[in-house]
Scaffold this active site. Sequence first.
Site, PDB file in Angstrom:
ATOM      1  CE1 TYR A 155      26.868 -16.188   4.042  1.00 18.62           C
ATOM      2  CE2 TYR A 155      28.616 -15.766   5.404  1.00 18.62           C
ATOM      3  CZ  TYR A 155      27.150 -15.615   5.138  1.00 18.62           C
ATOM      4  OH  TYR A 155      26.381 -14.916   5.828  1.00 18.62           O
ATOM      5  CE  LYS A 159      26.022 -12.973   2.732  1.00 19.15           C
ATOM      6  NZ  LYS A 159      24.624 -12.550   2.040  1.00 19.15           N
TER       7      LYS A 159
END
Length: 311
Positions: A155, A159
Amino acid sequence: MSLSGKVAIITGSGQGLGLAYARELARQGAAVVINDVNAETAEQAVALIKAEGGRAAAVVAPVGSTEAAKALVNGALEAFGRLDILVTNAGILRDKSLLKMTDEDFDLVINVHLRGTFTCVREAFGYFKENGIAGRIITIGSPTGQRGNFGQTNYAAAKAGIVGMVRTWALEMKKAGVTANTVVPVAATAMTKTVPYFQKAVEADERGEVMPSFFRHDLGFGTANDVAGLIAFLASDAAAGITGQVIGAGGDRLQVWTHPEAAATEYREGGWNYQDLVENFDALFGDKLQGVGEEFLPLPDELKPEPVPAH
């Protein structure tokens, strides 16, 4: 209404933050394309927006592939005849520490968040450029992508990668009058609901009450609606001069994040060899090293989670 006549695609908008963004864009006059992997969820979101007086259509597709990106843009054109705004909100989580994270855990998250943002933005920008539309690209980041977080290698990579792409796109899209920005939301979601630290805030929100000021002001943690206004603003003509930015929103707080810059610089004629670094690095840079992860303020006693009863 500020977005009257505009058409927006919001990926991952059947529920949660994405649905809040879609509802706000619709309230401001935009026709919205709801996207979800579940047809029933997507249609329920469309029905809700229509019941609130908005215009909406659904495209059911798992974001990631070029085919899904094309289906989303074509869906907007078929339903409403144009496209002006893209919000890339779709995402999944597969949280595990590094040694437990499988190739599949990594690839699934990268595919939806990072590749899905890339394919959707590429398709939307192609349409904008071909049709002379000064469109709006709004991607969704995370504090994890800015600071890191335990158990979120996949993640965090996705991001952080999105922010890197946005800075590049701001340069590439400038001549076409298209803006590209990242919004970093800090809000009550299905994920934060499971974190004991946020228990009292999420419970207050679920009861329809205002979250305690500690969360809203001190932590900048709020509801999905606290973020939705920023999404609509960045989609509007009022934000035509804002591009390449990372803007955080949560509770009562709004933040513009810095872009990485050198924290300290030193020069040595002939360069830095191993022994130079051993002898000098700590004195020159020891107090300039950067922190990682987010540090939360201690919870006041009245906001601490309820103890779990012993069995």
